[in-house]
Structure formats: C-alpha cells, structure tokens
Design a protein around this motif. Structure first.
Motif, PDB file in Angstrom:
ATOM      1  N   TYR A  18       0.833  -1.207   0.000  1.00 35.79           N
ATOM      2  CA  TYR A  18       0.000   0.000   0.000  1.00 35.79           C
ATOM      3  C   TYR A  18       0.869   1.260   0.000  1.00 35.79           C
ATOM      4  O   TYR A  18       0.582   2.225  -0.721  1.00 35.79           O
ATOM      5  N   TYR A  24       2.282   1.632  -3.427  1.00 34.30           N
ATOM      6  CA  TYR A  24       1.215   1.998  -4.376  1.00 34.30           C
ATOM      7  C   TYR A  24       0.848   3.473  -4.265  1.00 34.30           C
ATOM      8  O   TYR A  24       0.739   4.178  -5.282  1.00 34.30           O
ATOM      9  N   THR A  25       0.649   3.954  -3.042  1.00 28.89           N
ATOM     10  CA  THR A  25       0.243   5.352  -2.869  1.00 28.89           C
ATOM     11  C   THR A  25       1.355   6.320  -3.272  1.00 28.89           C
ATOM     12  O   THR A  25       1.083   7.386  -3.831  1.00 28.89           O
ATOM     13  N   LEU A  26       2.603   5.949  -3.019  1.00 26.35           N
ATOM     14  CA  LEU A  26       3.717   6.802  -3.429  1.00 26.35           C
ATOM     15  C   LEU A  26       3.878   6.816  -4.951  1.00 26.35           C
ATOM     16  O   LEU A  26       4.298   7.823  -5.533  1.00 26.35           O
ATOM     17  N   THR A  27       3.517   5.716  -5.586  1.00 28.57           N
ATOM     18  CA  THR A  27       3.685   5.612  -7.034  1.00 28.57           C
ATOM     19  C   THR A  27       2.534   6.240  -7.799  1.00 28.57           C
ATOM     20  O   THR A  27       2.749   6.982  -8.767  1.00 28.57           O
ATOM     21  N   PHE A  28       1.307   5.986  -7.362  1.00 33.00           N
ATOM     22  CA  PHE A  28       0.141   6.422  -8.122  1.00 33.00           C
ATOM     23  C   PHE A  28      -0.624   7.572  -7.476  1.00 33.00           C
ATOM     24  O   PHE A  28      -1.529   8.136  -8.095  1.00 33.00           O
ATOM     25  N   ASN A  29      -0.294   7.902  -6.210  1.00 29.89           N
ATOM     26  CA  ASN A  29      -0.985   8.978  -5.498  1.00 29.89           C
ATOM     27  C   ASN A  29      -2.497   8.778  -5.543  1.00 29.89           C
ATOM     28  O   ASN A  29      -3.260   9.695  -5.835  1.00 29.89           O
ATOM     29  N   ASP A  30      -2.915   7.545  -5.270  1.00 27.77           N
ATOM     30  CA  ASP A  30      -4.328   7.179  -5.334  1.00 27.77           C
ATOM     31  C   ASP A  30      -4.705   6.447  -4.045  1.00 27.77           C
ATOM     32  O   ASP A  30      -4.127   5.403  -3.738  1.00 27.77           O
ATOM     33  N   PRO A  31      -5.677   6.962  -3.273  1.00 28.69           N
ATOM     34  CA  PRO A  31      -6.045   6.307  -2.005  1.00 28.69           C
ATOM     35  C   PRO A  31      -6.761   4.969  -2.202  1.00 28.69           C
ATOM     36  O   PRO A  31      -6.822   4.158  -1.279  1.00 28.69           O
TER      37      PRO A  31
END
Length: 296
Positions: free
Chosen positions: A35, A38-45
C-alpha cells in the motif's frame, strides 16, 4: 541465527495458534508495504488489493472473487484491529486447545469465518436498511473466526474462569454473552454493522460446533479433509520416486492396521487426558505425539 531463520523455525515448530498469528501478521505487513509503494507511485487512495482480498456484501461481486470468503479472515489494514484480534486469538486459542485438538481449532477458525461472512452477505441483501450499501460494502478481519473459537470454548466449558484486568475472575460463558450483547447493540447502532453481523455468525457457528461435539459429532472433520485434498492439488509432487532398501521386511496389512490402531488409541488417551486435566498436564512425549498426529 538470522532473524528470518528464527521466524521460520518458530513457525515450523509452533502450534496451530502460532501459525495462524504468523500468517495474519505476515499478510498485514505485506499489504501495508504494498500500500505504501502503491500510494507513493500512483498517489491514489484506492488500493485494489484490499478490495480483492476483502469479502464483498454483493453476491454479484462475490462471484468474481470467491476466494475472498477465505482471504478476508486473514486480512487487516489497521494496526489496532490486528493487534486486538491476534491477542484474542492467542488467549482464547489456548483455552480452546485445552478441550479440543489443533485440527478442530483450524476447522473452527475457517468455518467460523465463513459462517460470519455468509451472515454478513445475507443481512446486507435482506434488510432494507442495509441494501443500499451492499454494492460497495466490503469486510475484512479475523474477528468472526475468533468469536467462533470463543463461543465453542464457552459452550463446552461454560464455568472456565477468565481473569480480567480490574474485574477479576469471570466465567467464560458470561464473557461470551457480554461480547455477543455488545455486537447486537453495535448492529442496532449501525456502527461497523458488517463486522458485528459477522461476529454473530461466527459465534453461532462456535455454539453449534461445541454442541455437536458434546453429542459425539465433529463437524470440522469433513471440512479439514476437504482442505487437505484441496491443498494437495497444489503441492509439489516429486518427479522421481526414490526407494530406500533396509533390512526391515515390509509390514503386512494386519501389522500395519495393528500399528495404526495403537497410535490412534494413544492419541485418544492423550485427548481424554487434556479434557480431564488440561493441556499442561501432558508430558513432553505426549505433546510431541499430539503435534505429530495433527500434522499427518
């Protein structure tokens, strides 16, 4: 010894409760690390993995992720959630094993979790107040499985004393009833409704399991046998059969069956001793025999 080797050895030598806790913690750590990436890569919660592993309330969604009936009971996302569930599993798992064997605990964990998920799905599609939330509702956590273990123990040994901080000794059945009342209140208050419904489903299965055991019927046997067969499908089979010659002659069917009956008689004696005096009364050899039998 490196930490990884120590953990591997601890998992290998630990009992069923230890292994379940390790699996839950391992899944939690992997999910949280992925997680973060993922959030650092896509900036999506929105994190797809948790939705794939959580059990949905919608039957239409469940059709496309049937594995979630199993995976959800090993999935946690919040630290306090997994901490409370694992502590409870550790405490009440040890009580459970004073009266039942490790394979029964594993069966109750899985079947209690599935029962909780089914009641959760049924409720969200049956009650009008919940139907609007069914298409998007998901659930995760081992709580239903743990509740099944608690209530199985409480049904089988209701007078077992649990010592609570600031309260003192409390009968296990009274503690179980208090937990159930809290869940019923939680459902009515619409506070984590899905989780409370799953708890109730797990508790009902635990009661049913223990009531059948009291009558001499173990309803986890067929499920455990099914799981053994399912796992064996994916187990790696040796490409070549290797035979070893020894000076010992092959056993006849009569000798093999006699040896098998002797081992089973020994296990039955150990289980009776656990029921009469508790797991701690076993000798080191008896504990090893029980552990080996549970892994065969």
């Amino acid at each position: 010894m490196p930490i990884a080797d120590e953990l591997k050895q601890s998992f290998k030598m630990g009992g069923v409760v230890t292994r379940l806790i390790y699996i839950n913690i391992g899944v939690f750590l992997v999910v949280r690390i992925l997680y973060a990436v993922y959030t650092l890569t896509f900036n999506d919660p929105y994190f797809p993995l948790t939705h794939w592993l959580s059990v949905p309330a919608s039957p239409e969604n469940l059709i496309f992720q049937p594995w979630s009936l199993i995976t959800y009971m090993f999935l946690h996302f919040e630290f306090m959630h997994i901490l409370f569930n694992m502590l409870t599993l550790f405490w009440f798992g040890r009580i459970f094993l004073q009266y039942f064997n490790p394979r029964q605990l594993l069966g109750v964990y899985f079947m209690g979790g599935i029962s909780g998920a089914l009641l959760y799905i049924l409720s969200y599609n049956l009650f009008p107040a919940l139907q609007n939330f069914a298409p998007s509702a998901i659930m995760m956590g081992a709580s239903a499985s743990v509740m099944a273990i608690i209530f199985a123990s409480a049904k089988y040994s209701p007078n077992f004393k649990v010592h609570l901080l600031l309260i003192g000794p409390v009968k296990l059945i009274h503690l179980a009833i208090a937990l159930l009342i809290m869940d019923v209140i939680g459902v009515g208050a619409m506070n984590n409704t899905g989780g409370h419904l799953a708890h109730i489903g797990g508790a009902l299965f635990g009661l049913f399991f223990a009531s059948r055991v009291i009558k001499g019927k173990d309803i986890t046997m067929k499920f455990n046998r099914f799981m053994d067969n399912f796992v064996s499908i994916f187990s790696r089979k040796p490409k070549m059969k290797v035979t070893h010659t020894t000076n010992k002659r092959p056993m006849s069917d009569m000798e093999y069956n006699a040896q098998k009956r002797k081992k089973q008689s020994n296990i039955d004696h150990i289980l009776e001793k656990i029921k009469a005096s508790g797991y701690d009364s076993l000798t080191k050899q008896e504990k090893e025999d029980l552990f080996n039998a549970s892994n065969n």
